[in-house]
Enzyme design. Structure first.
Site, short mmCIF file in Angstrom:
data_model
loop_
_atom_site.label_atom_id
_atom_site.label_comp_id
_atom_site.label_asym_id
_atom_site.label_seq_id
_atom_site.Cartn_x
_atom_site.Cartn_y
_atom_site.Cartn_z
N LYS A 1 -53.19 -75.83 -73.11
CA LYS A 1 -54.10 -76.76 -73.78
C LYS A 1 -53.33 -77.87 -74.48
CE LYS A 1 -56.00 -73.07 -75.44
NZ LYS A 1 -56.72 -71.96 -76.01
N ARG B 69 -60.27 -62.12 -71.58
CA ARG B 69 -59.27 -61.31 -72.31
C ARG B 69 -59.85 -60.75 -73.60
NH1 ARG B 69 -55.20 -65.56 -73.39
NH2 ARG B 69 -54.15 -63.97 -74.62
N1 URA Z 1 -55.12 -68.78 -79.06
C1 URA Z 1 -55.28 -69.26 -77.82
O1 URA Z 1 -55.65 -70.41 -77.62
N2 URA Z 1 -55.00 -68.44 -76.78
C2 URA Z 1 -54.59 -67.17 -76.95
O2 URA Z 1 -54.35 -66.50 -75.98
C3 URA Z 1 -54.43 -66.69 -78.25
C4 URA Z 1 -54.71 -67.53 -79.30
#
Ligand code: URA
Length: 425
Positions: free
Chosen positions: A189, A170
């Site tokens: 996460k 991304r």
């Molecule tokens: N922080 C993340 O861990 N993922 C994202 O998509 C944006 C910021």
């Protein structure tokens, strides 16, 4: 059930909802390398343009969690709570917050990242402390949570590997800014990390990811929904990031400011946000009757900080690195500092070497920006307004250029804006 990538991409391109089975398949196949980067890029862009309904976002998050391991802290002797910030300038709050919450009886398993772009990374800041190491095994993390009550370390490769791959993709395909993808990336996460309670600090303003309050609110609501559905007690604070936090943006200089907060001093806004987030974390973990402000005042948060740093090989009493060169910017006029732009300061700190442009770049421990006044303060022409710090003086010109137009000194009335804009929970 088996699908193929073109079928999934075309469905989202044509604004159709993806089925649970399409989502499970595409995340798994991408993690294994059976869906190519260019196919996942096309799907990410279709999601950015056409969005996802809550069911799709929840399933996408679950599939990313299932791509790796899930940690479990339920056998610890105390409850757990964590905080995630969407990232801002001068945002060193994790540093005083984790030991403060530990001193209040709640364990903090904080998996952090390194900075990319104008917002700093918690691990980069801590790595400026001589000897401190970010990499811990799961066993070391567990033992430290039991003995000290707080850990700030790098997330291992086993946690949500699908997100690690997708986030990197991304980053280079203009698809970071999709709310379904940001929310699922962060929450996969945090849920896989196994915290019992989670407080999200969603930043709004020029120095934040989300410049627009309505979008920040939508992101916060989406993440809170994902957390609650996964059984994690989740709340979000929407906080201002049009002005940088505290008086420093960099690595070692932010550690020094955090230590001031732990010693009972420090800038008022950093103290306010640290305490507000600590209260939310304690409430989420079900701990009542402890006021974090008392634990800052009586030195127990500082004790927890020193134990946390020592447990990871660092010397909390060592002299912190200092930049080789400094350059002072004086106030061009007398009056009230009415605006200090977070993005301008963040960009200056980054250009001085505190941050990195590519993830493999090194950062300078001593680099950054110190500002000597905050919005609302009176300044006198010729007084020091900023001190720029770097090891490489050729960086000063570009840093100075980013500060140009980044602040206003006027004689009109100044109306302070609230730091905590709203609470979503
Ligand atoms: N922080 C993340 O861990 N993922 C994202 O998509 C944006 C910021």
């Amino acid at each position: 059930m088996t699908h193929d990538a073109v079928e999934v991409i075309s469905a989202k391109r044509d604004r159709r909802e993806l089925s649970d089975s399409q989502i499970d398949w595409v995340i798994d196949a991408y993690t294994r390398g059976d869906v190519a980067d260019e196919q996942m890029s096309a799907l990410a862009m279709a999601i950015l343009l056409n969005g996802m309904v809550p069911r799709e976002i929840a399933r996408w998050t679950a599939a990313m969690i299932a791509s790796g391991e899930r940690m479990d802290f339920s056998t610890l002797s105390r409850p757990t709570a964590d905080k995630h910030s969407t990232g801002g300038v001068g945002d060193k709050i994790t540093l005083p917050l984790a030991p403060l919450v530990a001193a209040c009886g709640v364990a903090v398993p904080q998996l952090s990242g390194r900075g990319l772009g104008h917002t700093g990374g918690t691990l980069d800041k801590l790595e400026s402390i001589p000897g401190w190491r970010a990499a811990l095994s799961n066993e070391e993390m567990f033992a430290q949570l039991e003995s000290v009550g707080a850990v700030i370390c790098a997330a291992g490769d086993g946690l949500a590997p699908a997100d690690k791959k997708l986030y990197a993709l991304r980053d280079v395909t203009g698809t970071v800014e999709a709310i379904p993808l940001i929310a699922s990336s962060i929450m996969s996460k945090k849920i896989a990390e196994g915290t019992g309670a989670l407080v999200l600090d969603v930043k709004v303003g020029t120095g934040a990811f989300m410049k627009d309050e309505a979008l920040a609110r939508e992101l916060a609501e989406t993440m809170v929904g994902l957390g609650k559905d996964a059984g994690v007690h989740t709340v979000a604070l929407l906080t201002d990031m049009s002005t940088p936090l505290g008086l420093t943006a960099g690595n070692a200089i932010e550690v020094a400011e955090s230590v001031e907060v732990l010693a009972g001093g420090g800038p008022a806004d950093v103290v306010e946000l640290t305490i507000a987030l600590a209260r939310e974390m304690l409430a989420g973990a079900g701990v009542t009757g402890v006021d974090p402000a008392d634990k800052l005042a009586d030195g127990s948060a500082m004790d927890a900080w020193k134990r946390m740093i020592r447990a990871q090989g660092g010397d909390p009493d060592a002299t912190l690195p200092v930049a080789k060169e400094s350059h002072v910017v004086n106030a061009p006029a007398s009056g009230t500092l009415t605006r200090l732009d977070a993005m301008a300061v963040g960009l200056a700190a980054w250009r001085l070497g505190a941050g990195r442009a590519r993830k493999e770049d090194p950062v300078q421990d001593g680099a950054g920006v110190v500002w000597h006044a905050r919005p609302g303060d009176t300044v006198t022409q010729g007084q020091a307004l900023f001190t720029l710090l770097t090891d490489e003086p050729e960086r000063f010109d570009r840093a100075l250029a980013s500060l140009e137009g980044g602040y206003d000194i006027g004689d009109g009335a100044f109306t302070p804006q609230p730091l905590v804009i709203d609470r979503i929970g």
